[in-house]
Enzyme design. Structure first.
Site, PDB file in Angstrom:
ATOM      1  N   TRP A 112    -140.069 -81.432-110.246  1.00 38.18           N
ATOM      2  CA  TRP A 112    -139.492 -80.489-111.185  1.00 38.18           C
ATOM      3  C   TRP A 112    -140.574 -79.764-111.977  1.00 38.18           C
ATOM      4  CZ3 TRP A 112    -136.604 -85.305-112.998  1.00 38.18           C
ATOM      5  CH2 TRP A 112    -135.564 -85.631-112.086  1.00 38.18           C
ATOM      6  N   ALA A 115    -142.515 -81.596-115.100  1.00 35.67           N
ATOM      7  CA  ALA A 115    -143.435 -82.700-114.874  1.00 35.67           C
ATOM      8  C   ALA A 115    -144.333 -82.427-113.675  1.00 35.67           C
ATOM      9  CB  ALA A 115    -142.656 -84.001-114.682  1.00 35.67           C
ATOM     10  N   CYS A 116    -143.725 -82.324-112.504  1.00 36.07           N
ATOM     11  CA  CYS A 116    -144.498 -82.260-111.260  1.00 36.07           C
ATOM     12  C   CYS A 116    -145.284 -80.971-111.113  1.00 36.07           C
ATOM     13  CB  CYS A 116    -143.573 -82.458-110.067  1.00 36.07           C
ATOM     14  SG  CYS A 116    -142.655 -84.020-110.153  1.00 36.07           S
ATOM     15  N   VAL A 117    -144.895 -79.936-111.837  1.00 35.40           N
ATOM     16  CA  VAL A 117    -145.657 -78.679-111.841  1.00 35.40           C
ATOM     17  C   VAL A 117    -146.532 -78.586-113.088  1.00 35.40           C
ATOM     18  CG1 VAL A 117    -145.494 -76.155-111.907  1.00 35.40           C
ATOM     19  CG2 VAL A 117    -143.974 -77.469-110.415  1.00 35.40           C
ATOM     20  N   PRO A 120    -149.902 -81.386-113.434  1.00 33.35           N
ATOM     21  CA  PRO A 120    -151.138 -81.062-112.724  1.00 33.35           C
ATOM     22  C   PRO A 120    -151.697 -79.695-113.107  1.00 33.35           C
ATOM     23  CG  PRO A 120    -149.260 -80.925-111.228  1.00 33.35           C
ATOM     24  CD  PRO A 120    -148.773 -81.557-112.493  1.00 33.35           C
TER      25      PRO A 120
END
Length: 217
Positions: A112, A115-117, A120
């Site tokens: 999502w 978080a996942c974008v 990082p």
């Protein structure tokens, strides 16, 4: 300024993160078919233009399921990096794969956004990478979550783009015949403009080309 330099096949790489069944189930910011369709635009463009591509999953075997085959089938020889961390940058395998591309301009899309974008993105910005986020290929638990995550990433220095813009930025000139038909194939499969492409071929014949007569030869 570096961010005024266009993304090209020679200066950029792409990371696609966690396009997995469990992650799609949480997407409420968009119709799920929006990121599902747009990540295919990104992946097909990366393959067409030979962009270094990093694929990664989270908890593939224990929770989230495999990376969507519509993407992985384009890269049959790629190792898909599986992680336990929400933040891909915490994973040594991901960092190694990113460094191996030799590129400092990175396009990042994933599920999502918050978080996942975002995670990082923040870490890679600190490490000196330029990050470009195709917002329409990402998704989140709510529209608010997606939008505020994009705001945070942009305020930190990331550049928002769209999936089709990425394709156009790589192509630049319709007369680039070596990739013209590949771009047209992407547009036919994944964009409303594909209807016009099909119509022009029907009305004007197979020689119809936005690149002019030379590109159509």
């Amino acid at each position: 300024m570096p961010k005024l330099e266009m993304l090209t096949p020679q200066n950029s790489a792409i990371a696609l993160i966690d396009f997995q069944p469990a992650m799609y189930q949480g997407v409420q910011s968009h119709d799920r078919l929006v990121p599902f369709n747009n990540v295919q635009i990104l992946a097909k463009a990366a393959k067409l233009f030979k962009i270094p591509t990093v694929l990664t999953t989270v908890a593939k075997d224990s929770f989230s399921g495999p990376f969507m085959p519509e993407v992985t089938e384009l890269f049959p020889n790629h190792d898909i990096i599986d992680r336990t961390s929400m933040n891909s940058w915490l994973d040594a395998g991901f960092r190694k794969a990113v460094a191996a591309t030799g590129r400092k301009k990175f396009v990042i899309a994933g599920l999502w956004t918050e978080a996942c974008v975002t995670f990082p993105t923040l870490d890679m910005l600190k490490e000196g990478y330029e990050i470009y986020i195709p917002a329409d290929a990402c998704g989140d638990l709510s529209l608010e979550a997606h939008n505020r995550s994009m705001d945070r990433a942009v305020q930190a220095g990331a550049v928002p783009i769209t999936s089709a813009q990425y394709v156009f930025e790589l192509q630049q000139d319709w007369a680039r015949s070596e990739t013209y038909e590949g771009v047209m194939d992407i547009l036919r499969a994944h964009s409303p403009y594909g209807i016009q492409v099909r119509f022009s071929k029907w009305a004007l014949g197979e020689h119809a080309s936005e690149g002019g007569a030379r590109a159509a030869e």
